[in-house]
Write a protein that holds these residues in place. Sequence first.
Motif, PDB file in Angstrom:
ATOM      1  N   ALA A   1     -11.438  23.104 -22.198  1.00  0.00           N
ATOM      2  CA  ALA A   1     -10.792  21.854 -22.604  1.00  0.00           C
ATOM      3  C   ALA A   1     -11.568  20.662 -22.063  1.00  0.00           C
ATOM      4  N   LYS A   2     -11.621  19.607 -22.867  1.00  0.00           N
ATOM      5  CA  LYS A   2     -12.322  18.398 -22.459  1.00  0.00           C
ATOM      6  C   LYS A   2     -11.536  17.695 -21.378  1.00  0.00           C
ATOM      7  N   ARG A   3     -12.247  17.269 -20.341  1.00  0.00           N
ATOM      8  CA  ARG A   3     -11.594  16.588 -19.227  1.00  0.00           C
ATOM      9  C   ARG A   3     -11.371  15.119 -19.571  1.00  0.00           C
ATOM     10  N   LYS A   4     -10.250  14.625 -19.141  1.00  0.00           N
ATOM     11  CA  LYS A   4      -9.869  13.245 -19.443  1.00  0.00           C
ATOM     12  C   LYS A   4     -10.037  12.384 -18.195  1.00  0.00           C
ATOM     13  N   LYS A   5     -10.761  11.264 -18.327  1.00  0.00           N
ATOM     14  CA  LYS A   5     -11.104  10.430 -17.177  1.00  0.00           C
ATOM     15  C   LYS A   5     -10.376   9.090 -17.228  1.00  0.00           C
ATOM     16  N   LYS A   6     -10.177   8.535 -16.024  1.00  0.00           N
ATOM     17  CA  LYS A   6      -9.514   7.240 -15.932  1.00  0.00           C
ATOM     18  C   LYS A   6     -10.002   6.504 -14.685  1.00  0.00           C
ATOM     19  N   THR A   7     -10.273   5.207 -14.833  1.00  0.00           N
ATOM     20  CA  THR A   7     -10.632   4.342 -13.709  1.00  0.00           C
ATOM     21  C   THR A   7      -9.480   3.390 -13.415  1.00  0.00           C
ATOM     22  N   LEU A   8      -9.088   3.326 -12.146  1.00  0.00           N
ATOM     23  CA  LEU A   8      -8.033   2.428 -11.706  1.00  0.00           C
ATOM     24  C   LEU A   8      -8.556   1.534 -10.587  1.00  0.00           C
ATOM     25  N   THR A   9      -8.072   0.313 -10.540  1.00  0.00           N
ATOM     26  CA  THR A   9      -8.410  -0.605  -9.452  1.00  0.00           C
ATOM     27  C   THR A   9      -7.174  -0.806  -8.588  1.00  0.00           C
TER      28      THR A   9
END
Length: 253
Positions: free
Chosen positions: A3-11
């Motif tokens: 499965a494709k990994r899902k990425k997220k950037t948070l500040t």
Amino acid sequence: MTAKRKKKTLTAGRTYYKQFNEEIRELIKSGVTDFTLKECNGQRYIATALEGDLTFDVYGVPGQDLGAFMRGPKLRIHNNAQDGVGNTMDNGRIIIEGLAGDVIGYAMRGGEIFIKGDVGYRVGIHMKAYLDHQPKIVVGGKAGDFLGEYMAGGIILLLGMFSDKSDAPVAGRSLGTGMHGGVIYIRGDVPENQLGPGLNAQPVNSEDLKIIEDLVKDYANELKLDSTEIMSENFVKIRPFSHRPYGNLYVPC
């Protein structure tokens, strides 16, 4: 098919820690697996009690109890960390590219904590093995007082290499006080007067060296260090003589 990994950037910035952690948990529920956390500014409990194949790249300085009760995630801190990293951690890996504070790995039961620099007091206190889990802490710098206090299992490896405290001993006072399980390995020598009551430093054997070498390779790979240089010095080990170090202090009724 993977499965494709899902990425997220948070500040993080000035976001209150409770709100920040709730946002992370909601994103995990939506399928996010890989996080980049920017501008961390003392937010506590990051990745606490999280489970599974999750990754966190953390920039800035996260707050206390980073990765507490964690089971599985991998955290990389591109700076320093505060107190309580890996508190009662069960599995996973935490890599700290700078310094870390006090009580790192308190009651830790599994996984690894790799720290490049120095650490504070009572690192590895009450650390214990649990079923087939063998917790491991590697400190590249030096440690404060009471390293491995009441330690009941697992491995602490103290290298004393990557420190700006050139005049300090590799560890503070009362190293291993009340220790009744596990092992502490130290690169080089440790003064006898730094050790807790009834302990001494002994030469390592071939089995110990294999354990150290495997751990050093893993540590060096994560922190882009030279494992050969780390292994170029002798090591000593500190092990408890008794599972009841204070048994003779109590009078049976």
